[in-house]
Motif scaffolding. Structure first.
Motif, short mmCIF file in Angstrom:
data_model
loop_
_atom_site.label_atom_id
_atom_site.label_comp_id
_atom_site.label_asym_id
_atom_site.label_seq_id
_atom_site.Cartn_x
_atom_site.Cartn_y
_atom_site.Cartn_z
N HIS A 1 39.90 38.37 36.31
CA HIS A 1 39.84 38.49 34.86
C HIS A 1 39.93 37.11 34.24
O HIS A 1 39.98 36.10 34.94
CB HIS A 1 40.96 39.40 34.34
N LYS A 2 39.96 37.06 32.92
CA LYS A 2 40.04 35.78 32.23
C LYS A 2 41.35 35.07 32.58
O LYS A 2 42.40 35.68 32.62
CB LYS A 2 39.95 35.98 30.72
N GLN A 3 41.25 33.76 32.82
CA GLN A 3 42.43 32.98 33.16
C GLN A 3 42.35 31.62 32.47
O GLN A 3 41.29 31.19 32.04
CB GLN A 3 42.53 32.79 34.68
N ASP A 4 43.51 30.96 32.38
CA ASP A 4 43.51 29.61 31.83
C ASP A 4 43.93 28.62 32.91
O ASP A 4 44.52 28.97 33.92
CB ASP A 4 44.43 29.50 30.60
N TYR A 5 43.58 27.35 32.68
CA TYR A 5 43.96 26.29 33.61
C TYR A 5 43.94 24.96 32.88
O TYR A 5 43.44 24.86 31.74
CB TYR A 5 43.02 26.26 34.82
N SER A 6 44.48 23.94 33.50
CA SER A 6 44.52 22.62 32.87
C SER A 6 44.57 21.54 33.94
O SER A 6 44.87 21.81 35.11
CB SER A 6 45.73 22.49 31.94
N PHE A 7 44.28 20.31 33.53
CA PHE A 7 44.47 19.15 34.38
C PHE A 7 44.73 17.95 33.48
O PHE A 7 44.44 17.98 32.28
CB PHE A 7 43.27 18.90 35.31
N THR A 8 45.30 16.90 34.05
CA THR A 8 45.60 15.70 33.28
C THR A 8 44.71 14.55 33.75
O THR A 8 44.25 14.53 34.90
CB THR A 8 47.07 15.27 33.42
N VAL A 9 44.46 13.61 32.84
CA VAL A 9 43.63 12.44 33.14
C VAL A 9 44.43 11.18 32.81
O VAL A 9 45.03 11.08 31.73
CB VAL A 9 42.32 12.46 32.33
N GLU A 10 44.43 10.23 33.75
CA GLU A 10 45.08 8.94 33.55
C GLU A 10 44.03 7.83 33.68
O GLU A 10 43.07 7.96 34.44
CB GLU A 10 46.19 8.70 34.57
N GLN A 11 44.24 6.75 32.94
CA GLN A 11 43.39 5.57 33.06
C GLN A 11 44.27 4.38 33.41
O GLN A 11 45.17 4.02 32.65
CB GLN A 11 42.65 5.29 31.76
N ASP A 12 44.04 3.80 34.58
CA ASP A 12 44.81 2.64 35.05
C ASP A 12 46.31 2.92 35.02
O ASP A 12 47.12 2.05 34.69
CB ASP A 12 44.48 1.40 34.21
N GLY A 13 46.69 4.15 35.36
CA GLY A 13 48.10 4.51 35.42
C GLY A 13 48.70 4.98 34.12
O GLY A 13 49.85 5.41 34.09
N TYR A 14 47.94 4.94 33.01
CA TYR A 14 48.43 5.38 31.71
C TYR A 14 47.88 6.78 31.40
O TYR A 14 46.69 7.05 31.60
CB TYR A 14 48.02 4.41 30.60
N PHE A 15 48.74 7.63 30.90
CA PHE A 15 48.37 9.00 30.57
C PHE A 15 47.38 9.02 29.41
O PHE A 15 47.65 8.47 28.34
CB PHE A 15 49.64 9.78 30.20
N LEU A 16 46.22 9.65 29.62
CA LEU A 16 45.23 9.79 28.55
C LEU A 16 45.37 11.11 27.82
O LEU A 16 45.29 11.17 26.60
CB LEU A 16 43.81 9.69 29.12
N GLY A 17 45.53 12.19 28.55
CA GLY A 17 45.62 13.48 27.89
C GLY A 17 45.60 14.63 28.87
O GLY A 17 45.32 14.47 30.06
#
Length: 290
Positions: free
Chosen positions: A217-233
């Protein structure tokens, strides 16, 4: 309550379509940046700021703390956090530490200073949605928020794109679409990160599909992105089963593809993608655009 020790940097997606005004009754704070530009923010100490949006779009939430000037410059940094609630369900949270921005003042709140801005990106799926941004109960100062709606480009010209692959050697997975075409993906889970080496300026497009386990069924998910060790979003999505199949495991259920875009500034940068969920895996492929 936890706080990131590094500043969160802004990522850029799509085309800016302007600010969104909350439907909730929050104080308006007209900020002046560098004595030239004015930007409307809306503030709250405890009650949520409520927005109604229609997807698919990406919204950027720009937040600042408002501090009495007499206290601001005696402190080196300020911690703040908030929860992100979509359709009465908490989908994420954002906590960070920031410093005073000496180039920001207010037209209607004299005697106050403001922290440097923090940017957070949220992908909104198709349909109408109600988004609540609720300040954390441990915030010491009012939160000022500006929400900007950004358009998602549905189609890019493939002639201007280039597929890229992770730095490390990872197993690849061939996904067979209903049209008969085959695409190569890489698997992201909680045990391994994916790192890309990119020379900017470029626009990185991340296409992801959830490996749907259990109930179909419908589900949600997420992931994080970093640039040069700094959190982007943090990028959050909702998906549902698709007709696409893994070539070597056709019984596995894959979610419909979802896309996000991250602007890579000039120079060489390392982009790291992480999966915070121990129980979900995500298939990904990557393209670069000029």
């Amino acid at each position: 309550m936890r706080f990131y020790s590094k500043l969160i940097l802004a990522a850029t997606l799509g085309v800016c379509l302007g600010a969104i005004k909350p439907i909730s009754n929050n104080e308006k704070d007209i900020m002046v940046l560098n004595k030239l530009k004015t930007r409307p923010y809306y503030s709250s100490s405890s009650s949520p700021l409520v927005y109604e949006v229609e997807g698919p779009i990406v919204i950027k939430m720009i937040s600042r703390s408002r501090i009495k000037s007499s206290k601001a410059y005696s402190k080196k940094s300020f911690a703040m956090g908030y929860d992100v609630i979509m359709n009465n369900k908490k989908v994420d949270e954002n906590y960070y530490v920031n410093k005073i921005d000496p180039n920001v003042a207010s037209k209607n709140f004299s005697g106050y200073a403001y922290s440097k801005s923090n940017s957070y990106l949220l992908s909104i799926p198709s349909g109408k949605h109600r988004i609540k941004i609720k300040p954390d109960g441990q915030n010491l100062y009012p939160m000022c928020l500006r929400v900007i709606k950004q358009e998602i480009d549905q189609e890019e010209d493939p002639r201007n794109s280039m597929l890229i692959h992770p730095n490390e050697v990872l197993d690849s997975y061939q996904i067979l679409k209903s049209s008969g075409s085959v695409r190569e993906y890489y698997k992201l889970n909680n045990q391994n990160n994916i790192q890309l080496n990119i020379k900017g300026p470029k626009m990185l497009k991340i296409i992801s599909r959830l490996d749907i386990e259990g109930e179909n069924h419908k589900q949600d998910y997420s992931f994080t992105v970093e640039q040069d060790g700094y959190f982007l979003g943090n990028y959050s999505f909702k998906t549902e089963p698709s007709s696409s199949k893994l070539r070597n495991d056709p019984q596995k259920v894959l979610g419909k593809w979802r896309a996000c875009r991250v602007y890579i500034p000039e120079g060489r940068h390392y982009i790291t993608i992480k999966n915070p969920n121990e129980e979900k895996s995500v298939f990904m492929k990557f393209s670069l655009y000029e």
